[in-house]
Design a protein around this motif. Sequence first.
Motif, mmCIF file in Angstrom:
data_model
loop_
_atom_site.group_PDB
_atom_site.id
_atom_site.type_symbol
_atom_site.label_atom_id
_atom_site.label_comp_id
_atom_site.label_asym_id
_atom_site.label_seq_id
_atom_site.Cartn_x
_atom_site.Cartn_y
_atom_site.Cartn_z
ATOM 1 N N THR A 3 -2.836 -15.560 71.080
ATOM 2 C CA THR A 3 -2.517 -16.059 72.426
ATOM 3 C C THR A 3 -3.793 -16.321 73.221
ATOM 4 O O THR A 3 -3.743 -16.481 74.444
ATOM 5 C CB THR A 3 -1.637 -15.038 73.179
ATOM 6 O OG1 THR A 3 -2.355 -13.785 73.296
ATOM 7 C CG2 THR A 3 -0.333 -14.797 72.435
ATOM 8 N N GLU A 4 -4.903 -16.370 72.526
ATOM 9 C CA GLU A 4 -6.189 -16.509 73.212
ATOM 10 C C GLU A 4 -6.295 -17.828 73.955
ATOM 11 O O GLU A 4 -6.733 -17.869 75.113
ATOM 12 C CB GLU A 4 -7.322 -16.388 72.191
ATOM 13 C CG GLU A 4 -8.639 -15.952 72.803
ATOM 14 C CD GLU A 4 -9.637 -15.535 71.742
ATOM 15 O OE1 GLU A 4 -10.836 -15.620 72.032
ATOM 16 O OE2 GLU A 4 -9.215 -15.133 70.649
ATOM 17 N N ASP A 27 -3.859 -19.671 75.112
ATOM 18 C CA ASP A 27 -2.967 -19.635 76.269
ATOM 19 C C ASP A 27 -3.543 -18.761 77.382
ATOM 20 O O ASP A 27 -3.384 -19.074 78.570
ATOM 21 C CB ASP A 27 -1.584 -19.117 75.865
ATOM 22 C CG ASP A 27 -0.820 -20.114 75.008
ATOM 23 O OD1 ASP A 27 -1.218 -21.294 75.000
ATOM 24 O OD2 ASP A 27 0.158 -19.715 74.355
ATOM 25 N N GLN A 28 -4.201 -17.680 77.014
ATOM 26 C CA GLN A 28 -4.819 -16.831 78.027
ATOM 27 C C GLN A 28 -5.937 -17.573 78.750
ATOM 28 O O GLN A 28 -6.074 -17.466 79.982
ATOM 29 C CB GLN A 28 -5.373 -15.551 77.377
ATOM 30 C CG GLN A 28 -4.317 -14.610 76.829
ATOM 31 C CD GLN A 28 -3.421 -14.056 77.921
ATOM 32 O OE1 GLN A 28 -3.868 -13.827 79.035
ATOM 33 N NE2 GLN A 28 -2.161 -13.839 77.601
ATOM 34 N N GLU A 84 4.843 -18.054 77.245
ATOM 35 C CA GLU A 84 5.362 -16.936 76.458
ATOM 36 C C GLU A 84 6.604 -17.350 75.663
ATOM 37 O O GLU A 84 6.758 -16.986 74.491
ATOM 38 C CB GLU A 84 5.692 -15.772 77.384
ATOM 39 C CG GLU A 84 6.169 -14.531 76.644
ATOM 40 C CD GLU A 84 6.450 -13.375 77.584
ATOM 41 O OE1 GLU A 84 6.992 -12.356 77.113
ATOM 42 O OE2 GLU A 84 6.126 -13.484 78.780
ATOM 43 N N ALA A 132 3.250 -19.071 83.021
ATOM 44 C CA ALA A 132 3.048 -17.960 82.083
ATOM 45 C C ALA A 132 4.324 -17.686 81.286
ATOM 46 O O ALA A 132 4.271 -17.463 80.067
ATOM 47 C CB ALA A 132 2.625 -16.702 82.846
ATOM 48 N N ARG A 168 -0.010 -11.867 69.654
ATOM 49 C CA ARG A 168 1.365 -11.385 69.688
ATOM 50 C C ARG A 168 1.798 -11.126 68.247
ATOM 51 O O ARG A 168 1.673 -11.996 67.388
ATOM 52 C CB ARG A 168 2.271 -12.418 70.347
ATOM 53 C CG ARG A 168 3.706 -11.955 70.568
ATOM 54 C CD ARG A 168 4.522 -13.085 71.175
ATOM 55 N NE ARG A 168 3.969 -13.479 72.451
ATOM 56 C CZ ARG A 168 4.237 -12.873 73.600
ATOM 57 N NH1 ARG A 168 5.067 -11.836 73.612
ATOM 58 N NH2 ARG A 168 3.717 -13.299 74.727
ATOM 59 N N LEU A 224 -4.302 -19.983 81.121
ATOM 60 C CA LEU A 224 -3.801 -19.304 82.310
ATOM 61 C C LEU A 224 -4.935 -18.937 83.261
ATOM 62 O O LEU A 224 -4.778 -19.001 84.490
ATOM 63 C CB LEU A 224 -3.023 -18.046 81.906
ATOM 64 C CG LEU A 224 -1.623 -18.275 81.340
ATOM 65 C CD1 LEU A 224 -1.019 -16.956 80.874
ATOM 66 C CD2 LEU A 224 -0.714 -18.921 82.386
ATOM 67 N N GLN A 225 -6.080 -18.548 82.712
ATOM 68 C CA GLN A 225 -7.223 -18.225 83.569
ATOM 69 C C GLN A 225 -7.694 -19.458 84.329
ATOM 70 O O GLN A 225 -8.000 -19.384 85.520
ATOM 71 C CB GLN A 225 -8.356 -17.650 82.727
ATOM 72 C CG GLN A 225 -8.076 -16.258 82.171
ATOM 73 C CD GLN A 225 -9.170 -15.765 81.248
ATOM 74 O OE1 GLN A 225 -10.239 -16.385 81.139
ATOM 75 N NE2 GLN A 225 -8.934 -14.665 80.567
ATOM 76 N N ARG A 254 -9.037 -11.418 70.769
ATOM 77 C CA ARG A 254 -8.867 -10.544 71.934
ATOM 78 C C ARG A 254 -7.421 -10.458 72.383
ATOM 79 O O ARG A 254 -7.053 -9.527 73.070
ATOM 80 C CB ARG A 254 -9.732 -11.066 73.078
ATOM 81 C CG ARG A 254 -11.224 -10.952 72.831
ATOM 82 C CD ARG A 254 -11.996 -11.313 74.083
ATOM 83 N NE ARG A 254 -11.837 -12.725 74.410
ATOM 84 C CZ ARG A 254 -12.661 -13.677 73.970
ATOM 85 N NH1 ARG A 254 -13.671 -13.357 73.182
ATOM 86 N NH2 ARG A 254 -12.484 -14.936 74.312
ATOM 87 N N ALA A 255 -6.611 -11.451 72.015
ATOM 88 C CA ALA A 255 -5.216 -11.461 72.471
ATOM 89 C C ALA A 255 -4.345 -12.026 71.359
ATOM 90 O O ALA A 255 -4.627 -13.096 70.817
ATOM 91 C CB ALA A 255 -5.076 -12.300 73.738
#
Length: 227
Positions: free
Chosen positions: A136-137, A139-140, A41, A37, A112, A143-144, A109-110
């Motif tokens: 960042t969708e 990347d999210q 970032e 993560a 930066r 990560l999930q 939804r996400a």
Amino acid sequence: MTAARAHSLGERLSLWLALQSLVGLAAVCAGIYVAIALGLEARQTRSAEEKISQVRHLIAETLPANNVEGLRHRLDEALIGHGDMSLTLRRPDGSVLYERGPLQPTQIRAQRTRAFEAYGAGHDAPLLSGQLRVSTEDDQLLLQRIASILVAASLFGAALISAGGYLLVRMNLAPLRSLTDQIRSLSAGTLHQRLLVDHPPRELEPLVAQFNGLLGRLQSAYAQAEG
């Protein structure tokens, strides 16, 4: 009232091993997740800074010559292939000079957001203020997926270690079970027998010696009583 069932030593050792394995693997997987993560970032921040630096360079190079259309064209070229970015530039009076990007705040939804100011050569006041938004969708979602994989790996690893630990505990408790069977078979007519364990663990040697000594004393006392 029925007495509560006592847990065996093997069950307790296996349970503790399972819990320790799960905690240890969870800690390792959590560290991996945090490292990934933080890496994502840092990549997002670096990509945004590089793009802002490029935009500032284009503004300083083009805008002082009042070549607004040229600036817009060059900004469009700079953002080709960056569908995860949207850029808005405003004049000092707040009017929009440039706005580009399929990313709208209501559609993602996400994201930066980085605000910045651009200066021209020899200008003390900013020529434009900008806002760069980076989605960042992806990347999210990554990560999930990584989190799901790490959780599954932790559970599977803990189950595998627990199963191996359970078999190892049973193997190491075999001498104790052998002693139990030998003691259960003792009677007044078999006091001459002694407990025998092949390669007993050091922890059991004093117990075997003491019990064999007790059998010897019982045998002598029984013989005297009969005589």
